[in-house]
Design an enzyme around this catalytic site. Structure first.
Site, PDB file in Angstrom:
ATOM      1  N   SER A 220      35.568  35.192  40.382  1.00  0.00           N
ATOM      2  CA  SER A 220      36.660  36.138  40.653  1.00  0.00           C
ATOM      3  C   SER A 220      37.329  36.486  39.332  1.00  0.00           C
ATOM      4  CB  SER A 220      37.658  35.537  41.646  1.00  0.00           C
ATOM      5  OG  SER A 220      38.109  34.267  41.227  1.00  0.00           O
ATOM      6  N   GLY A 222      40.116  38.648  38.801  1.00  0.00           N
ATOM      7  CA  GLY A 222      41.436  39.266  38.890  1.00  0.00           C
ATOM      8  C   GLY A 222      41.335  40.762  39.080  1.00  0.00           C
ATOM      9  N   GLY A 225      37.900  42.588  39.661  1.00  0.00           N
ATOM     10  CA  GLY A 225      37.048  42.380  40.820  1.00  0.00           C
ATOM     11  C   GLY A 225      36.342  41.045  40.814  1.00  0.00           C
ATOM     12  N   GLY A 251      41.837  34.250  45.549  1.00  0.00           N
ATOM     13  CA  GLY A 251      40.498  33.745  45.251  1.00  0.00           C
ATOM     14  C   GLY A 251      39.864  33.058  46.448  1.00  0.00           C
ATOM     15  N   ASP A 252      40.693  32.404  47.261  1.00  0.00           N
ATOM     16  CA  ASP A 252      40.185  31.740  48.463  1.00  0.00           C
ATOM     17  C   ASP A 252      39.691  32.775  49.467  1.00  0.00           C
ATOM     18  OD1 ASP A 252      41.156  29.448  47.200  1.00  0.00           O
ATOM     19  OD2 ASP A 252      43.102  29.660  48.169  1.00  0.00           O
TER      20      ASP A 252
END
Length: 321
Positions: A220, A222, A225, A251-252
């Site tokens: 990930s 930020g 993308g 992120g999860d």
């Protein structure tokens, strides 16, 4: 079916302020209380979008009871492993521009017996599951061997294993050769000792983890993308967020989205970015539901522009290369 295990869950309290000023008395907006911990967030995002999931977690103390009450309200299936210590409480301070400041407690130490019970409960819950997802930090004093034991438990149950953790725990977990790891840019930089200034740098770092025996990497990035890399594929996906509200748990949600279509990496990557972007658009650690997702708006590139500069260049503050 997807099983998550969160060795160090939490109760997450989010408050809003107009501006965070150190040393001042600040008035906050109405608070929001959510069940927290990376694996719990993954399970909540999956459950909110109709996917079968089970969350395994250690639970103890008054905060643990509160956590179970919050989870009960979601309808998520939970396997609670009793422990002597009390689940931690975390505080998130959110500002109107989307900036968040997190105050995370360390959490309770787990005894050897409690760790054994957690591994056994995880293996039992993972029987017949497609994925076991091991997420988040380890409780204080917990040996990183717990990650290896959980990976072995998932494999003994016949599940593929994904890991989302950081720092020394992430580096150690690579030796267990999980099927998928989900670092952010800083974690990917730290695990490889590389500076990530471009998309090509991130792809090279991901391939280094694959050379160590990891099956695939979902990074990930930020505002840039997410990037997916395995031994045959390198793909990048992007969906700009006009009004970010909170990055907590984004992120999860990204990992949850990918797991909904993990057998088709390009489709899974599209879902990953749609879930992550939706989470950033929501307050606190809320997870997106079907009405928050905009899959068709995600740009997926199966031949990424390696020269693309990352908005937040990441450097290996703690190099473990």
């Amino acid at each position: 079916m997807i099983v998550t295990v969160t060795p160090n869950p939490s109760v997450d309290r989010t408050v809003g302020v107009d501006a965070l000023e150190r040393g001042e008395v600040l008035r906050t907006s109405a608070q929001q209380l959510d069940p927290g911990g990376k694996g719990i967030n993954v399970a909540r995002a999956l459950h909110a979008n109709g996917h079968e999931t089970v969350a395994v977690l250690p639970v103890g103390g008054a905060s643990g009871a509160q956590l179970l009450t919050l989870l009960d309200g979601t309808g998520l299936e939970v396997v609670a492993v009793p422990i002597a210590g009390s689940v931690r409480s975390n505080i998130t301070i959110a500002e109107p521009d989307g900036t968040v400041t997190k105050l995370n407690e360390p959490g309770p130490a787990l005894s050897t017996e409690e760790r054994v019970r957690l591994v056994a409960a995880t293996q039992q819950a993972s029987e017949g599951a497609d994925w076991l997802v091991i997420c988040g930090s380890l409780p204080p004093g917990t040996p990183v061997q717990l990650l290896h034991d959980l990976v072995a438990a998932g494999r003994a149950a016949g599940a593929r294993v994904a890991i989302d953790t950081s720092e020394d725990a992430l580096v150690s977990a690579l030796d267990a050769q999980p099927d998928l790891v989900k670092p952010n840019a800083a974690e990917l930089a730290g695990a490889t000792g590389r500076t990530l200034a471009t998309l090509g740098d991130a792809a090279d770092a991901a391939r280094e983890l694959i050379a160590r025996g990891v099956g695939a990497v979902l990074a990930s990035l930020g505002p840039d993308g997410a990037l997916y890399v395995d031994d045959q594929t390198c793909a990048h996906a992007l969906l700009p967020v006009r009004t970010p509200r909170s990055t907590v748990g984004a992120g999860d949600s990204t990992l949850a989205g990918f797991l909904t279509a993990s057998d088709q990496p390009a489709v899974g990557l599209r879902a990953a970015v749609a879930y992550g972007a939706a989470a950033v658009s929501l307050p606190g650690s809320q997870v997106p539901g079907p009405g928050d997702l905009h899959l068709d708006a995600v740009e997926v590139h199966t031949d990424p522009d390696r020269a693309r500069h990352l908005a937040d260049a990441s450097r290996p503050v703690n190099s473990h290369a």
